[in-house]
Design a protein around this motif. Structure first.
Motif, PDB file in Angstrom:
ATOM      1  N   ASP A 252       0.827  -1.195   0.000  1.00  0.00           N
ATOM      2  CA  ASP A 252       0.000   0.000   0.000  1.00  0.00           C
ATOM      3  C   ASP A 252       0.868   1.255   0.000  1.00  0.00           C
ATOM      4  O   ASP A 252       0.649   2.193  -0.766  1.00  0.00           O
ATOM      5  N   LEU A 253       1.909   1.218   0.859  1.00  0.00           N
ATOM      6  CA  LEU A 253       2.807   2.365   0.944  1.00  0.00           C
ATOM      7  C   LEU A 253       3.548   2.575  -0.375  1.00  0.00           C
ATOM      8  O   LEU A 253       3.705   3.710  -0.854  1.00  0.00           O
TER       9      LEU A 253
ATOM     10  N   ALA B  42       2.548   1.795  -3.342  1.00  0.00           N
ATOM     11  CA  ALA B  42       1.607   2.371  -4.313  1.00  0.00           C
ATOM     12  C   ALA B  42       1.422   3.864  -4.055  1.00  0.00           C
ATOM     13  O   ALA B  42       1.343   4.664  -4.981  1.00  0.00           O
ATOM     14  N   GLU B  43       1.386   4.189  -2.765  1.00  0.00           N
ATOM     15  CA  GLU B  43       1.192   5.592  -2.394  1.00  0.00           C
ATOM     16  C   GLU B  43       2.369   6.441  -2.864  1.00  0.00           C
ATOM     17  O   GLU B  43       2.188   7.545  -3.406  1.00  0.00           O
TER      18      GLU B  43
ATOM     19  N   SER C  42       2.258   6.910  -6.523  1.00  0.00           N
ATOM     20  CA  SER C  42       1.249   7.913  -6.860  1.00  0.00           C
ATOM     21  C   SER C  42       1.813   9.323  -6.636  1.00  0.00           C
ATOM     22  O   SER C  42       1.619  10.226  -7.463  1.00  0.00           O
ATOM     23  N   HIS C  43       2.564   9.493  -5.515  1.00  0.00           N
ATOM     24  CA  HIS C  43       3.169  10.790  -5.227  1.00  0.00           C
ATOM     25  C   HIS C  43       4.120  11.206  -6.344  1.00  0.00           C
ATOM     26  O   HIS C  43       4.062  12.337  -6.844  1.00  0.00           O
TER      27      HIS C  43
ATOM     28  N   ALA D  50       4.140  10.210  -9.412  1.00  0.00           N
ATOM     29  CA  ALA D  50       3.396  10.485 -10.634  1.00  0.00           C
ATOM     30  C   ALA D  50       2.869  11.916 -10.622  1.00  0.00           C
ATOM     31  O   ALA D  50       2.966  12.643 -11.617  1.00  0.00           O
ATOM     32  N   HIS D  51       2.305  12.331  -9.460  1.00  0.00           N
ATOM     33  CA  HIS D  51       1.799  13.701  -9.348  1.00  0.00           C
ATOM     34  C   HIS D  51       2.913  14.737  -9.492  1.00  0.00           C
ATOM     35  O   HIS D  51       2.752  15.766 -10.144  1.00  0.00           O
ATOM     36  N   GLU D  52       4.058  14.448  -8.870  1.00  0.00           N
ATOM     37  CA  GLU D  52       5.190  15.357  -8.931  1.00  0.00           C
ATOM     38  C   GLU D  52       5.700  15.497 -10.364  1.00  0.00           C
ATOM     39  O   GLU D  52       6.008  16.593 -10.828  1.00  0.00           O
TER      40      GLU D  52
ATOM     41  N   ASP E 289       3.901  14.975 -13.048  1.00  0.00           N
ATOM     42  CA  ASP E 289       2.896  15.775 -13.753  1.00  0.00           C
ATOM     43  C   ASP E 289       3.192  17.272 -13.594  1.00  0.00           C
ATOM     44  O   ASP E 289       3.215  18.032 -14.573  1.00  0.00           O
TER      45      ASP E 289
ATOM     46  N   LEU F 172      11.709  13.536  -3.542  1.00  0.00           N
ATOM     47  CA  LEU F 172      11.123  12.582  -2.592  1.00  0.00           C
ATOM     48  C   LEU F 172      12.196  11.883  -1.763  1.00  0.00           C
ATOM     49  O   LEU F 172      12.014  11.595  -0.587  1.00  0.00           O
TER      50      LEU F 172
ATOM     51  N   ILE G  90      12.157   5.437   2.917  1.00  0.00           N
ATOM     52  CA  ILE G  90      10.885   5.828   3.526  1.00  0.00           C
ATOM     53  C   ILE G  90      10.155   4.592   4.027  1.00  0.00           C
ATOM     54  O   ILE G  90       9.605   4.564   5.122  1.00  0.00           O
TER      55      ILE G  90
ATOM     56  N   GLN H 119      11.671   3.417   7.126  1.00  0.00           N
ATOM     57  CA  GLN H 119      11.327   4.317   8.230  1.00  0.00           C
ATOM     58  C   GLN H 119       9.928   4.010   8.777  1.00  0.00           C
ATOM     59  O   GLN H 119       9.722   3.956   9.977  1.00  0.00           O
ATOM     60  N   VAL H 120       8.991   3.827   7.836  1.00  0.00           N
ATOM     61  CA  VAL H 120       7.623   3.536   8.255  1.00  0.00           C
ATOM     62  C   VAL H 120       7.567   2.191   8.971  1.00  0.00           C
ATOM     63  O   VAL H 120       6.888   2.032   9.991  1.00  0.00           O
TER      64      VAL H 120
END
Lengths: 917, 112
Positions: free
Chosen positions: A15-16, A18-19, A22-23, A25-27, A29, A49, A55, A58-59
């Motif tokens: 899940d992380l 994928a998140e 997604s981040h 991809a937005h950046e 864009d 990032l 990351i 860390q999580v």
């Protein structure tokens, strides 16, 4: 690192990822929109990032720490919550501690009894050699024996004793065995006098083959062990003493090698000491010393019935016990398959007729790692029964605590609902509640260990009966503690899970609308199709289990009282018993009979002693058997005999029905006489007067005796068996010649007050002769019923405990119902309901719950009580009295428990109740 | 990027800022980072590497919840939403922050 990788595969990590994708991809864009080239947009996004891998690490780390923090916080919160309700916590802890403690204590016995190995090298490769045959009522290849033959329900007669020639044959089984060794404790060593520096004492010895210590792989603590060269005719007299015995008699184990001791007045040189933890091969009989097998020739030399050199060659005399060590790679089954035919072939050549050939003993091998299973046979069944009972008690305890938690959870609905609305997940709240119950169970388990420590000490004394305490050595080892910890955790989960799931299934709006003082509405369980709540189901379970334990207690108590009320046929009060074996200090036939006579005379002169009898053994200690019959008639195998001194029957207060007792005038040289019991008279002299008739003891030519008296039948041998036909014969009128004797003193007053006087008189008669087995007749009978007493007492205690817990549960549930229905009852009463019907309305619930519990457990009780059949005496497993009593007690207890809340309901004041709403 | 020291945030303030941005409605990580930077007029630069652990921490404490949805760019994104507990937490944090800032301001104002 493994854990990390494991975590990475988990859904949360995916899940992380994928998140983060997604981040990026937005950046990208955004960067493209700013006019960057696709490569540059991608590069910049990654730079901004940082490393996604880092990351994720860390999580992961954060979650792990958070989990620990949560757990810690849960525990602290749980501890606070428990501390805030000290009453509840105390009751729950006590119940858990008793339940877990009792289980731990009994389990530790099972653990030490069933799982402990002999303290020798590689115990797993040891095997015990046994044989089995059909129960031999008739002629059998085993013409004479010294040792034990057991009755086994499946195999018939089972025994571990073999003729010496068979041992020699087995010793040649090189293909399957690396070592074969023998041992036995025949009467030459069983209880002998050992003198160290002139001080005599009774000790137990073991005869061992020269291969014994090598075969077991036991190295000496000091000196050396018995070697093959010590075990032959004409070898020097040597002895190896146990570590404990060396400490006891010499003070120090290290320096005894080379010392000279007297065994039955014969000099033996101490050559070594066994290691402290070595106890021989039979945990139930721990020898003080070990002598080479062939020493029995020396020790038995002066005894008319002692060991004879010819016995080593006798192929029909069974006496040596045998163990062997399997060669590496050979299984027990392979060894048995190889040896059984060989033994079969040999034993067939020892049969003398067809009857013997029809029932030859069959060789079979048993695991030898735990040593001989004497202890296991003796104690494992009662321990299994106790284990089952305490497990049931733990089940009651758990369900009781679960019930308490449910009631508590109901009153904490507001708190739980609040936490749920604040966004805590249902799992999170359930986990918090579970933590509380696990904490309870863990504390209960810790207290349980203390209970177990006390319980083990108590049970050791109780089970072993004081006499042989060191046989059962249970201890709390890591193994037992691990089981306790597991048990505590499991019980915590067991009684916490249902309430946790139940109480987190709250209707939030409903729960929050409740005012602080009001009671929650009746909540039915998860299984809504059942007309009862979880509370009620738990109470029904407790009642059902209580009945089982009550029935068991009833059966054992009735057994004990049946045994206690057995008509012994003699007066057990005011009798002092003790044993002498004058052969130990050098007395021999025929002088030994005079010696016993003189001791008897002196004892009879003590003021306060009414009469003195002596016999080969005590009346309930054992029984002697030899062929006895009317001249020409076949002997009855049921007949027993007992050699007695003058006035034995008078002393025991066994009534003489006709004729006379054995008297002083029956001595060597006068005509041989006998006194028979009523039973023997009925069987052998139906419709005749037996007085003046003759009996023959033994065969060709046998001892011819005239019957001079008939006594009322009195118990002889095992208390649980019917009185056999018995012939009492003077001990000094020939064969069988006297050996050890048990004296019985009929005393005015407390028998134990005379012990010192008796010791003094025996010491005056022969300073080198030890007194043994001093006890009162009552104590001996008490010992004989020991197991029954323990089971009855423990079971009654368990039943009380179970009943108390169940009643507390019942009381709690009914009180809860009453409290919940206060308003309703108030309305009913305001509308004119009488106190009687209200009382009944509440009690009806009690009766229904008890009835359902009974309906469930009665069939179970009927079905399972046959498992304890072998413990029962004088009744069938489904004894109606025991069952009826159990049901009665349970119903009365249930009604009593229900009465208090029912009365409270009947006394509700309508006005107060309605205002309360 | 040139002046990194400006962007370093006091420990714990990131959580407060994230909660604050979510008051106006659910948002995904990328938006949250941009909103913080934008609202602070680019004084505060969110280190994106620590944003996601922060979001997970908040979610774990029950202050935000998350769900997958579709972003304004028509991409799949994970959205975060403030819970009642989160709202309460934000008030507490904000009050505390104001106190601290006022105190520091007083100290700085009195010192020559």
């Amino acid at each position: 690192m493994n854990l990390k990788r494991l975590f990475r595969r988990s859904a949360e990590d995916a899940d992380l990822s994928a998140e983060l994708e997604s981040h990026l991809a937005h950046e990208i864009d955004d960067n493209l929109a700013r006019g960057m080239s696709p490569e540059e947009a991608r590069r910049q996004a990654y730079i901004k990032l940082g490393n996604p891998q880092r990351i994720r690490d860390q999580v992961w780390e954060m979650n792990r720490i958070a989990w620990l923090e949560d757990t810690w916080r849960d525990f602290r919160y749980a501890a606070r919550v428990l501390a805030k309700a000290p009453g509840f916590t105390l009751v729950a802890l006590l119940v858990m501690a008793l339940g877990i403690g009792a289980n731990t204590a009994i389990y530790s016995f099972l653990d030490s009894l069933l799982l402990r190995s002999l303290p020798v090298s590689d115990p797993a490769s040891l095997v015990v050699l046994n044989w089995h045959a059909k129960p031999a009522q008739q002629d059998f290849v085993m013409q004479s024996m010294s040792g034990d033959v057991e009755d086994d329900p499946k195999l018939g007669s089972v025994s571990g004793i073999f003729p010496y020639p068979a041992f020699e044959i087995l010793q040649k089984s090189d293909a399957v065995f690396s070592d074969v060794f023998a041992y036995c404790h025949t009467r030459e060593v069983r209880a002998v006098s050992v003198a160290v520096n002139g001080q005599a004492d009774t000790a137990a010895g073991e005869l061992v083959s020269g291969t014994y210590f090598q075969g077991l792989g036991v190295a000496p603590f000091a000196g050396r062990v018995v070697l093959p060269d010590d075990d032959r005719v004409g070898a020097a007299n040597v002895v190896v003493v146990s570590h404990a015995y060396a400490e006891k008699r010499f003070g120090a184990a290290a320096s005894v090698t080379g010392r000279l001791i007297l065994i039955n007045n014969l000099p033996f040189t101490v050559i070594g000491v066994t290691p402290p933890d070595f106890f021989g091969v039979d945990p139930s009989s721990v020898p003080d010393f070990f002598v080479p097998m062939h020493a029995n020739l020396v020790l038995g030399a002066g005894d008319a019935f002692g060991f004879q050199p010819a016995d080593y060659l006798d192929r029909n005399y069974y006496w040596v016990e045998t163990m062997a060590r399997l060669r590496p790679g050979v299984s027990l089954e392979q060894a048995q398959a190889q040896l059984a035919p060989r033994f079969q072939h040999w034993v067939a050549t020892t049969a003398q007729n067809d009857q013997q050939r029809a029932n030859l003993p069959v060789l079979y091998l048993k695991q030898g790692a735990g040593g001989l299973d004497t202890l296991r046979r003796q104690f494992s069944k009662p321990l299994y029964v106790l284990m089952t009972l305490v497990a049931l008690i733990l089940a009651i305890a758990c369900s009781n605590v679960a019930n308490l938690l449910l009631v508590r959870a109901a009153s904490r609905r507001r708190e739980i609902a609040l936490r749920l609305t604040e966004g805590a997940s249902r799992w999170r709240v359930a986990r918090q509640l579970l933590t509380e119950s696990v904490l309870l169970a863990a504390l209960g388990g810790a207290l349980g260990v203390l209970v177990a420590l006390g319980g083990i000490r108590f049970l050791t004394v109780l089970l072993a009966g004081g006499s042989n305490q060191d046989l059962l050595r249970a201890e709390l080892n890591w193994h037992v503690l691990a089981v306790t910890a597991g048990l505590a955790l499991l019980t915590g989960m067991a009684f916490g899970l249902v309430p946790a799931l139940q109480s987190t299934k709250v209707d939030l709006v409903d729960a929050l609308k409740e005012t602080r003082g009001s009671q929650p509405r009746p909540r039915h369980g998860r299984f809504n199709f059942l007309p009862i709540s979880v509370n009620q189901a738990l109470v029904v379970g407790q009642i059902a289990i209580s009945l089982l334990i009550l029935v068991a207690a009833g059966l054992f108590v009735r057994t004990l009282s049946n045994l206690q009320s057995v008509n012994l046929g003699f007066n057990r009060e005011n009798l002092l018993l003790f044993q002498l074996n004058a052969t130990q200090s050098g007395h021999r036939n025929p002088e030994i009979a005079d010696f016993y006579g003189r001791v008897r005379q002196r004892l009879a002169e003590i003021p306060g002693v009414q009469s003195v009898g002596l016999a080969r053994g005590s009346l309930i200690g054992g029984e002697d058997q030899m062929p006895i019959s009317r001249p020409g008639a076949p002997p009855d195998r049921a007949t027993r005999y007992l050699t007695v001194g003058p006035q034995f029957l008078t002393t025991m207060q066994i009534p003489i029905l006709s004729g006379r007792d054995v008297e002083e005038s029956d001595r060597p040289g006068t005509p041989s006489v006998a006194v028979i019991n009523e039973r023997f008279a009925k069987i052998n002299f139906p419709g005749e007067n037996p007085l003046g008739k003759h009996l023959i003891l033994g065969i060709n030519p046998g001892r011819d005796m005239e019957i001079v008296g008939v006594a009322r039948s009195a118990h002889y041998g095992d208390l649980r068996r019917e009185t056999p036909p018995v012939v009492y014969i003077p001990y000094n009128q020939g064969y069988p010649l006297p050996n050890e004797m048990t004296f019985a003193l009929r005393i005015k007053g407390d028998p134990l007050a005379f012990v010192n006087t008796v010791r003094e008189i025996v010491h005056q008669a022969d300073a080198g002769l030890p007194l043994s087995e001093v006890r009162t007749q009552k104590a001996e009978i008490g010992d004989a019923m020991h197991q029954e007493t323990v089971l009855a007492e423990l079971c009654s205690a368990f039943a009380m405990l179970a009943l108390t817990i169940a009643c507390v549960g019942l009381y709690g549930t009914i009180s809860y119902t009453v409290a919940r229905r206060t308003g309703e009852i108030g309305i009913r009463m305001a509308l004119g309901a009488q106190r009687g019907p209200v009382l009944w309305m509440v009690l009806r619930e009690v009766v229904v719950l008890a009835a359902v519990g009974l309906a469930i457990s009665l069939p179970v009780a009927l079905g399972t009580s046959k498992f304890v059949e072998s413990f029962l005496f004088g009744m069938k497993p489904n004894d109606p009295v025991a069952l009826g009593t159990a049901i009665g007690i349970l119903l009365v207890a249930a009604l009593l428990a229900g009465c208090v809340p029912a009365r409270r309901a009947a006394q509700i004041d309508p006005m107060t109740a309605l205002r309360h709403e | 990027m040139a002046d990194r020291t400006n962007s370093e945030m006091v420990q714990g303030t990131l959580d407060m800022l994230i909660l604050r941005t979510l008051v106006t409605g659910p948002a995904h990580g990328h938006t949250i980072a941009h909103v913080i930077e934008h609202m602070s007029e680019n004084v505060l630069e969110v280190e994106q590497g620590s944003l996601y652990p922060g979001l997970h921490r908040l979610e774990h404490r029950g202050w935000v919840t998350s769900y997958w949805g579709t972003s304004e760019n028509n991409r799949k994104a994970k959205f975060y939403k403030l819970t009642a507990a989160g709202r309460k937490q934000l008030t507490t944090e904000t009050d505390r922050w104001r106190l601290v800032v006022a105190a520091i301001g007083r100290i700085l104002g009195e010192t020559p």
